[in-house]
Write a protein that holds these residues in place. Sequence first.
Motif, PDB file in Angstrom:
ATOM      1  N   GLY A   6       7.354  12.784  -3.640  1.00  0.00           N
ATOM      2  CA  GLY A   6       8.262  13.707  -3.148  1.00  0.00           C
ATOM      3  C   GLY A   6       8.176  14.373  -1.834  1.00  0.00           C
ATOM      4  O   GLY A   6       8.888  15.182  -1.381  1.00  0.00           O
ATOM      5  N   THR A   7       7.147  14.085  -1.079  1.00  0.00           N
ATOM      6  CA  THR A   7       6.794  14.818   0.283  1.00  0.00           C
ATOM      7  C   THR A   7       7.766  14.204   1.277  1.00  0.00           C
ATOM      8  O   THR A   7       8.310  13.171   1.215  1.00  0.00           O
ATOM      9  CB  THR A   7       5.355  14.229   0.769  1.00  0.00           C
ATOM     10  N   MET A   8       8.284  15.340   1.666  1.00  0.00           N
ATOM     11  CA  MET A   8       9.455  14.950   2.811  1.00  0.00           C
ATOM     12  C   MET A   8       8.590  14.684   4.263  1.00  0.00           C
ATOM     13  O   MET A   8       7.563  15.195   4.636  1.00  0.00           O
ATOM     14  CB  MET A   8      10.156  16.108   3.273  1.00  0.00           C
ATOM     15  N   PHE A   9       8.753  13.411   4.719  1.00  0.00           N
ATOM     16  CA  PHE A   9       8.056  12.891   5.988  1.00  0.00           C
ATOM     17  C   PHE A   9       8.970  13.134   7.230  1.00  0.00           C
ATOM     18  O   PHE A   9       8.481  13.212   8.338  1.00  0.00           O
ATOM     19  CB  PHE A   9       7.615  11.554   5.725  1.00  0.00           C
ATOM     20  N   HIS A  10      10.158  13.271   6.927  1.00  0.00           N
ATOM     21  CA  HIS A  10      10.990  13.699   8.324  1.00  0.00           C
ATOM     22  C   HIS A  10      12.247  14.257   7.848  1.00  0.00           C
ATOM     23  O   HIS A  10      12.859  13.929   6.772  1.00  0.00           O
ATOM     24  CB  HIS A  10      11.289  12.442   8.986  1.00  0.00           C
ATOM     25  N   GLU A  50       2.943  -2.447   5.816  1.00  0.00           N
ATOM     26  CA  GLU A  50       2.086  -1.806   6.684  1.00  0.00           C
ATOM     27  C   GLU A  50       2.073  -0.324   6.783  1.00  0.00           C
ATOM     28  O   GLU A  50       1.439   0.272   7.064  1.00  0.00           O
ATOM     29  CB  GLU A  50       2.740  -2.127   8.107  1.00  0.00           C
ATOM     30  N   GLY A  51       3.315   0.134   6.244  1.00  0.00           N
ATOM     31  CA  GLY A  51       3.681   1.703   6.543  1.00  0.00           C
ATOM     32  C   GLY A  51       3.855   2.042   7.759  1.00  0.00           C
ATOM     33  O   GLY A  51       3.997   1.182   8.709  1.00  0.00           O
ATOM     34  N   LYS A  52       4.137   3.346   8.064  1.00  0.00           N
ATOM     35  CA  LYS A  52       4.121   3.694   9.318  1.00  0.00           C
ATOM     36  C   LYS A  52       3.877   5.292   9.488  1.00  0.00           C
ATOM     37  O   LYS A  52       4.594   5.863   8.566  1.00  0.00           O
ATOM     38  CB  LYS A  52       5.617   3.446   9.815  1.00  0.00           C
ATOM     39  N   GLY A  53       3.184   5.668  10.393  1.00  0.00           N
ATOM     40  CA  GLY A  53       2.736   7.153  10.608  1.00  0.00           C
ATOM     41  C   GLY A  53       2.467   7.905   9.080  1.00  0.00           C
ATOM     42  O   GLY A  53       1.383   7.355   8.515  1.00  0.00           O
ATOM     43  N   LYS A  54       3.266   8.573   8.656  1.00  0.00           N
ATOM     44  CA  LYS A  54       2.673   9.434   7.307  1.00  0.00           C
ATOM     45  C   LYS A  54       3.398   8.687   6.292  1.00  0.00           C
ATOM     46  O   LYS A  54       3.186   9.030   5.296  1.00  0.00           O
ATOM     47  CB  LYS A  54       3.972  10.532   7.407  1.00  0.00           C
ATOM     48  N   ILE A  55       3.922   7.262   6.381  1.00  0.00           N
ATOM     49  CA  ILE A  55       4.193   6.660   5.198  1.00  0.00           C
ATOM     50  C   ILE A  55       3.199   5.564   4.935  1.00  0.00           C
ATOM     51  O   ILE A  55       2.995   4.713   5.865  1.00  0.00           O
ATOM     52  CB  ILE A  55       5.689   5.707   5.632  1.00  0.00           C
ATOM     53  N   PRO A  56       2.677   5.666   3.703  1.00  0.00           N
ATOM     54  CA  PRO A  56       1.723   4.768   3.318  1.00  0.00           C
ATOM     55  C   PRO A  56       2.266   3.350   3.179  1.00  0.00           C
ATOM     56  O   PRO A  56       3.270   3.320   2.970  1.00  0.00           O
ATOM     57  CB  PRO A  56       1.136   5.291   2.167  1.00  0.00           C
TER      58      PRO A  56
END
Length: 211
Positions: free
Chosen positions: A60-64, A114-120
Amino acid sequence: MIPELWTCIFSVLFYYVHGAKLPEPEVKIEVLYKPFLCHRKSKYGDILLVHYEGFLESNGTMFHSSRHHGDKNPVWLTLGIREVIKGWDMGLQGMCAGEKRKLTVPPALAYGKEGKGKIPPESTLIFDIEIIEIRNGPRSHESFQEMDLNDDWKLSKAEVKEYLRKEFERHGYAANDTHHEVMVEDIFQKEDEDNDGFISAREFTYKHDEL
Ligand SMILES: *[C@@H]1O[C@H](CO)[C@@H](O)[C@H](O)[C@H]1NC(C)=O
Ligand SMILES: *[C@@H]1O[C@H](CO)[C@@H](O)[C@H](O)[C@H]1NC(C)=O
Ligand SMILES: [Ca+2]
Ligand SMILES: [Ca+2]
């Protein structure tokens, strides 16, 4: 033939047609709000102005959040040209200005392995998205019709030149015939792929990849 046998044959066929294939990844779409008035619905090639929040489904973490991060302005995007993740290209179709949707996007339609930035890697993402405004994209069907003055489904050099003249005047520039002719030649060199002297509807519109 006895019905049971038909059922049996049918289920075997069904398995070969459907069961053997991997299921296509899908975006889950929930409409959170739909305005009463809807003048037009979003489609390929439109330019959309959106506000959004993105969350990891895992915890549930908001990444953007476009409302809280960066310059806090809504963002412009063109729909259907892979400017954004596939899940958005698929999930933001047929929306009205003012509509809000929740999209659940599997990794295959987001940032994948790959994910991206804060996204695993391998993250399913959840987006709350609101469309603020919908505009005709430069390659939209509406733009083509607007340019095609004699409705013959192709653009002549004269039609493109006339369009440039109107656009220049609309933006407060003086029309300049010489300049526009140079631009028209340039446009036709790029867009008139079969060199027949016209830009067809097919040549004009985006050639979308299959989604
Ligand atoms: C949620 O998951 C992400 C990625 O695995 C991690 O970086 C973050 O710390 C987690 N947040 C909480 C509140 O557990
Ligand atoms: C019109 O465009 C041409 C070519 O770009 C330029 O050389 C010329 O100075 C322009 N004329 C005017 C009046 O702006
Ligand atoms: Ca025409
Ligand atoms: Ca052509």
